[in-house]
Design an enzyme around this catalytic site. Structure first.
Site, PDB file in Angstrom:
ATOM      1  N   ASP A 121      -2.605  22.296  71.797  1.00  0.00           N
ATOM      2  CA  ASP A 121      -3.887  21.932  71.209  1.00  0.00           C
ATOM      3  C   ASP A 121      -5.070  22.442  72.024  1.00  0.00           C
ATOM      4  O   ASP A 121      -5.472  21.823  73.023  1.00  0.00           O
ATOM      5  CB  ASP A 121      -3.972  20.398  71.082  1.00  0.00           C
ATOM      6  N   ASP A 150      -9.839  25.367  67.534  1.00  0.00           N
ATOM      7  CA  ASP A 150      -9.077  24.137  67.729  1.00  0.00           C
ATOM      8  C   ASP A 150      -7.724  24.201  67.022  1.00  0.00           C
ATOM      9  O   ASP A 150      -7.630  23.980  65.811  1.00  0.00           O
ATOM     10  CB  ASP A 150      -9.912  22.975  67.182  1.00  0.00           C
TER      11      ASP A 150
HETATM   12  O1  LIG Z   1      -7.869  15.958  67.421  1.00  0.00           O
HETATM   13  C1  LIG Z   1      -7.125  16.496  68.221  1.00  0.00           C
HETATM   14  C2  LIG Z   1      -5.828  15.796  68.681  1.00  0.00           C
HETATM   15  C3  LIG Z   1      -4.840  15.823  67.557  1.00  0.00           C
HETATM   16 CL1  LIG Z   1      -3.490  14.772  67.939  1.00  0.00          CL
HETATM   17  N1  LIG Z   1      -7.358  17.760  68.737  1.00  0.00           N
HETATM   18  N2  LIG Z   1      -8.477  18.452  68.386  1.00  0.00           N
HETATM   19  C4  LIG Z   1      -9.725  18.009  68.765  1.00  0.00           C
HETATM   20  N3  LIG Z   1     -10.846  18.554  68.319  1.00  0.00           N
HETATM   21  C5  LIG Z   1     -12.001  17.900  68.842  1.00  0.00           C
HETATM   22  C6  LIG Z   1     -11.407  16.819  69.715  1.00  0.00           C
HETATM   23  N4  LIG Z   1      -9.962  16.990  69.586  1.00  0.00           N
END
Ligand SMILES: O=C(CCCl)NNC1=[NH+]CCN1
Length: 325
Positions: free
Chosen positions: A213, A32
């Site tokens: 992302d 991530d």
């Molecule tokens: O949390 C975010 C967005 C940041 Cl603005 N991305 N990462 C992620 N990991 C699990 C769900 N989303």
């Protein structure tokens, strides 16, 4: 050192899971670039929340970091929390001899329900790691100094396994040239400025500040760009019931073009015709959605699986490199 690990897609490319050895135990983790904690389902996670998941057992080789805790919440309001161990973590042959491994003692329902997912491996900047009282480094930051090159690359694919490579650029994984843009690190993300968006040779407006992302499934764009895009799809509507823009599954979904570093990159329309929105399969859910309420424009997996991306910390100014696959 350098290495490569497979990124295996879940159904509908909802997320991509990579096999990682944590204290000699193999867990499938969601890499991530939008967060900076390495957390895992563990023997400390209540059975009611961890059925079906592989679990890390810290007793084998983990060294408890007494009094250390973590608590994370993500852009989609999922979250987890727990305690911290130091243990050996191996990704594609790249070894962190002592990595902070965050063992979950509680996880939200989204994580509980996704039994393919045994945890997350954060690849954002360590400045947003949530461990207290002392912030810990991401896997990449832990091994960075030992890598042949201080970079990793992301090559996600539609409906088939891609790769995360650490320490080198495999020139066979992209076409054309890599276009580099500067990264703003103040929010802890791989944040950069994207440019003009078009579809069907029509301007959709500028995408602007965005984060790359891998932990987010879809593309969340400025509302003006999003509505201008769906204006090109007859029968599309922003449905509160469905939770976003939907359209007839047999609609002609245009390719999405975005300028980055002066170069144009294309997300095929078929990636934006993302999933059936209901059991009838008549309406489909869009891979582009508005960034309302998130606070960031997010270029997630729908975008990334059309690209080869270099996350580069080879110099004191981090940068992102983009190439077509
Ligand atoms: O949390 C975010 C967005 C940041 Cl603005 N991305 N990462 C992620 N990991 C699990 C769900 N989303």
């Amino acid at each position: 050192q350098s290495g490569s690990v497979a990124a295996n897609p879940e159904q509908y490319d909802e997320s991509y899971l990579c096999p990682v050895q944590v204290g000699g135990q193999t867990l499938n983790l969601d890499f991530d670039t939008g967060s900076a904690d390495l957390w895992v389902f563990s023997t400390l996670t209540p059975a009611s929340e961890s059925t079906g998941h592989a679990k890390y057992n810290p007793k084998t080789s983990g060294k408890a970091k007494s009094g250390y805790t973590w608590n994370i919440s993500y852009g989609d309001n999922s979250g987890a929390s727990g305690t911290v161990y130091a243990d050996k973590v191996v990704v594609g042959g790249v070894t962190a001899t002592s990595q902070a491994v965050e063992a979950a003692t509680s996880v939200s329902t989204q994580f509980m329900q996704d039994t393919d997912n045994d945890g997350l491996l954060g690849l954002a900047f360590s400045t947003i790691n949530t461990v207290q009282p002392q912030q810990q480094t991401t896997f990449f930051d832990t091994v960075k100094g030992t890598l042949a090159k201080k970079l990793f690359t992301v090559d996600l694919k539609a409906g088939t396994a891609g790769t995360y490579d650490f320490g080198y650029i495999d020139n066979s994984k992209y076409s054309g040239t890599i276009t580099y843009v500067p990264v703003k690190t103040t929010n802890g993300f791989w944040e950069f400025t994207a440019g003009a968006a078009t579809a069907n040779n029509r301007s959709l407006g500028s995408v602007g500040d965005a984060i790359a992302d891998t932990g987010t499934t879809l593309m969340y764009l400025p509302t003006a760009v999003t509505s201008a895009y769906y204006a090109q799809i007859s029968g599309s509507t922003n449905s509160a019931d469905a939770g976003g823009y939907i359209f007839p599954c047999d609609a002609d979904v245009p390719d999405f073009h975005i300028a980055i570093g002066g170069k144009s990159f294309t997300v095929p329309g078929e990636y934006i015709n993302f999933t059936p929105a209901d059991n009838s399969g008549e309406q489909c859910f869009g891979g582009i959605q508005p960034n309302t309420g998130i606070g960031f424009t997010i270029l997630g997996d729908v975008f990334l699986k059309a690209m080869f991306v270099v996350f580069d910390q080879t110099t004191s100014a981090p940068r992102l490199g983009f190439a077509a696959q």
